[in-house]
Design a protein around this motif. Sequence first.
Motif, PDB file in Angstrom:
ATOM      1  N   ALA A 238       0.814  -1.220   0.000  1.00  0.00           N
ATOM      2  CA  ALA A 238       0.000   0.000   0.000  1.00  0.00           C
ATOM      3  C   ALA A 238       0.850   1.274   0.000  1.00  0.00           C
ATOM      4  CB  ALA A 238      -0.930   0.000   1.207  1.00  0.00           C
ATOM      5  N   GLY A 239       2.176   1.102  -0.028  1.00  0.00           N
ATOM      6  CA  GLY A 239       3.060   2.262  -0.039  1.00  0.00           C
ATOM      7  C   GLY A 239       3.342   2.848   1.324  1.00  0.00           C
ATOM      8  N   GLU A 240       3.006   2.095   2.372  1.00  0.00           N
ATOM      9  CA  GLU A 240       3.241   2.575   3.735  1.00  0.00           C
ATOM     10  C   GLU A 240       4.622   2.118   4.220  1.00  0.00           C
ATOM     11  OE1 GLU A 240       1.148   4.587   5.503  1.00  0.00           O
ATOM     12  OE2 GLU A 240       0.022   4.638   3.617  1.00  0.00           O
ATOM     13  N   PRO A 241       5.194   2.824   5.192  1.00  0.00           N
ATOM     14  CA  PRO A 241       6.496   2.405   5.740  1.00  0.00           C
ATOM     15  C   PRO A 241       6.408   1.002   6.340  1.00  0.00           C
ATOM     16  CG  PRO A 241       5.937   4.631   6.458  1.00  0.00           C
ATOM     17  CD  PRO A 241       4.716   4.076   5.798  1.00  0.00           C
ATOM     18  N   ALA A 242       7.440   0.206   6.089  1.00  0.00           N
ATOM     19  CA  ALA A 242       7.450  -1.164   6.608  1.00  0.00           C
ATOM     20  C   ALA A 242       7.693  -1.165   8.114  1.00  0.00           C
ATOM     21  CB  ALA A 242       8.539  -1.975   5.917  1.00  0.00           C
ATOM     22  N   LEU A 243       7.112  -2.150   8.779  1.00  0.00           N
ATOM     23  CA  LEU A 243       7.376  -2.354  10.201  1.00  0.00           C
ATOM     24  C   LEU A 243       8.731  -3.027  10.357  1.00  0.00           C
ATOM     25  CD1 LEU A 243       3.875  -3.709  11.306  1.00  0.00           C
ATOM     26  CD2 LEU A 243       4.824  -1.456  11.843  1.00  0.00           C
ATOM     27  N   ARG A 244       9.482  -2.647  11.367  1.00  0.00           N
ATOM     28  CA  ARG A 244      10.761  -3.279  11.653  1.00  0.00           C
ATOM     29  C   ARG A 244      10.550  -4.404  12.660  1.00  0.00           C
ATOM     30  NH1 ARG A 244      14.785   1.634  12.902  1.00  0.00           N
ATOM     31  NH2 ARG A 244      16.298  -0.081  12.911  1.00  0.00           N
ATOM     32  N   LEU A 245      11.624  -5.158  12.928  1.00  0.00           N
ATOM     33  CA  LEU A 245      11.511  -6.340  13.784  1.00  0.00           C
ATOM     34  C   LEU A 245      10.913  -6.017  15.149  1.00  0.00           C
ATOM     35  CD1 LEU A 245      12.134  -9.373  14.167  1.00  0.00           C
ATOM     36  CD2 LEU A 245      14.410  -8.719  14.971  1.00  0.00           C
ATOM     37  N   PHE A 246      11.318  -4.893  15.733  1.00  0.00           N
ATOM     38  CA  PHE A 246      10.847  -4.544  17.075  1.00  0.00           C
ATOM     39  C   PHE A 246       9.869  -3.353  17.076  1.00  0.00           C
ATOM     40  CE2 PHE A 246      14.992  -6.633  17.991  1.00  0.00           C
ATOM     41  CZ  PHE A 246      14.509  -7.675  18.756  1.00  0.00           C
ATOM     42  N   SER A 247       9.274  -3.055  15.923  1.00  0.00           N
ATOM     43  CA  SER A 247       8.328  -1.938  15.859  1.00  0.00           C
ATOM     44  C   SER A 247       7.118  -2.150  16.769  1.00  0.00           C
ATOM     45  CB  SER A 247       7.847  -1.729  14.416  1.00  0.00           C
ATOM     46  OG  SER A 247       8.887  -1.272  13.594  1.00  0.00           O
ATOM     47  N   VAL A 248       6.679  -3.406  16.887  1.00  0.00           N
ATOM     48  CA  VAL A 248       5.482  -3.694  17.687  1.00  0.00           C
ATOM     49  C   VAL A 248       5.819  -4.008  19.139  1.00  0.00           C
ATOM     50  CG1 VAL A 248       4.159  -4.519  15.699  1.00  0.00           C
ATOM     51  CG2 VAL A 248       5.549  -6.134  17.006  1.00  0.00           C
ATOM     52  N   THR A 249       7.111  -3.985  19.492  1.00  0.00           N
ATOM     53  CA  THR A 249       7.519  -4.379  20.845  1.00  0.00           C
ATOM     54  C   THR A 249       6.901  -3.511  21.948  1.00  0.00           C
ATOM     55  OG1 THR A 249       9.594  -5.275  19.980  1.00  0.00           O
ATOM     56  CG2 THR A 249       9.492  -4.858  22.345  1.00  0.00           C
ATOM     57  N   PRO A 250       6.850  -2.173  21.812  1.00  0.00           N
ATOM     58  CA  PRO A 250       6.206  -1.375  22.874  1.00  0.00           C
ATOM     59  C   PRO A 250       4.758  -1.800  23.126  1.00  0.00           C
ATOM     60  CG  PRO A 250       7.462   0.043  21.415  1.00  0.00           C
ATOM     61  CD  PRO A 250       7.445  -1.303  20.774  1.00  0.00           C
ATOM     62  N   LEU A 251       4.015  -2.013  22.048  1.00  0.00           N
ATOM     63  CA  LEU A 251       2.630  -2.476  22.199  1.00  0.00           C
ATOM     64  C   LEU A 251       2.606  -3.869  22.819  1.00  0.00           C
ATOM     65  CD1 LEU A 251      -0.421  -2.512  21.704  1.00  0.00           C
ATOM     66  CD2 LEU A 251       0.042  -3.199  19.336  1.00  0.00           C
ATOM     67  N   GLY A 252       3.459  -4.768  22.315  1.00  0.00           N
ATOM     68  CA  GLY A 252       3.497  -6.129  22.849  1.00  0.00           C
ATOM     69  C   GLY A 252       3.855  -6.156  24.320  1.00  0.00           C
TER      70      GLY A 252
END
Length: 600
Positions: free
Chosen positions: A168-182
């Motif tokens: 969709a042309g959005e910035p890719a998530l990195r390996l630890f991008s979701v870590t704060p939420l997790g």
Amino acid sequence: MDLHQIYFLIILVAALYFFISEKLSVDMTAMLIILSLAITGVLDAKEAFSGFASEPALIVCAVFVLSAGLAATGVTDTIGNAVAKFSGKNQLTANLVIMTTVAGLSAFTHHLMVTAMMLPIAMRISRENEIPSSRLLIPMATAASLGTTLTLIGAPAFLLANGILKRAGEPALRLFSVTPLGAVLVLGGFVLILLTLWVLPKTSGRDKADERFRINEIFTELLVPEESRWIGVSLEEFKKETAKRFEIVGMKRYNQRLSILQADLVLQHNDLLLVKTTPDELLSLDERMGLALRSVKKYGEQLEKNKPVDGKPRDVKEPLIVQGLVAPQSGLIGKTVGEIDFLHSLGVLVVGIWRKEGWIYHELSQVRLKEGDMVILWGDEETFDTINADSHFLLLFPMNLRPKKRFKAKLASAIMLTSVVLAATEVLAPHISFLLGAFVMVATKCVSLPRAYESIEVKIFVMIAGVIPLGLAMEKTGLAKLFAENLAGVIHHWPPWAILLCFFSAAALLTQILSDAATTVLIAPIAVAFAKDMHMSPTAMVVCVTVGAVASFLTPIGHHGNLLVLGPGNYRFVDFLKIGLPLTIFIAGATVYVAGLLWG
């Protein structure tokens, strides 16, 4: 609505029917999706089969192999033993240690493998400390699923969601991008689980694995070989370091029996240790770890040089370890192992004995066999085929466990850690980093090539490869945008948090009948299109959808890990809802809030 859109809807309805009804397995349904999209022209052949070479599919395969390497080198066993050691004797401490461990492991390996690995450990903790298994297993399985939200590779759904965002042309998530939420979900989830433990029943079931591996104390002899790292080490220290692996019941030096209670006793070359150990440890003994099976060390070369009747040399490339159950009225009954002389009479070596009742403290050669004894034999396949035809043994079957290459444990851990670091720092793309790690794991023989292939869950790989083009077709046909526009007409006036909650809830409900991967692929494209129309964050929307798919705990069928603990915990269906409903409500609220802060 054009023809391709109609074709897609027919394929989607058929796929949903087969996924839900299980008339076809998930991998067969995935192949049906791929072929249908290609045959109808909804996607060209390259697009339809693109899932097999996609980053999510490659990463999942690589992680399976890396996990197999950790298991094959005994790293997972070491972790399990540490959990048992530090779990304490009360319910609260045991749950904290178990949940923390499985959540951490699930961030980098498949959560189902983690749950299966930890199940016998949790059952042992339950049995030894008289804690109801029902108070340990649901928290353990839930923590394993929560742990998948800590990294991008924790669940295939996150990898699929990342692919949709990039298309969709959005910035890719990195390996630890979701870590704060997790981290918020894991910590908050732990607190909520511990506060609601009282709603679970106080029951204990049986672990099927316990039944399967009941032969858990084999008597064998170990020799301290030349240049062993144990030479010069006190027996007391040796016992402490190997306590989880075997129990020493006797010791001999120069054919003289020594007391194992002597505080100043130091191990020497050729010391003979009489021990009780598990089948797993027996198979895993390796001279590179400083110990050797005495009979193999002493007679192994002689066995290989033996010649059969036809005079041709015997080729013993892959010795087998086989269990033989001494038959009633067998000619072996009443004779000692030394008197029988297995090497010359049968062409095999005795490396251990299991006896249901009574104790064995003598050397193997002096043990007098009884009916029902399980004799552990070492030899080649050709010889065992011959022995199987005689009446000495009621049953003759290979040990269904695999040896652990414990001397490669540090290397396997280093390979896994390096793969994670390379992916996290983006020195290499994640799929290249983990594939490189998997290659090195096999190349260094931490795990054998056949076992590496066996470790890959082909059904999961094919399912991922099949649902990726389904999402691509939804975008290409314009149906994702069409669904999003129709949905916007209904909820466009809602506040952003309510819209995020709506998409989370849709995924949480759908994942009860579909896999988390399929749920994400179906809803995430609609979420992206909707977010763009409403000028909201596509990333926040897709993350809410993905967490809803992977961390919804309303029923035991929503996660396969729950099904693993259903019997051992002696649970009822409603028991999962008691903790799952409040936990899912918390996760929904926390995900919407944190996703809004991070990506809103």
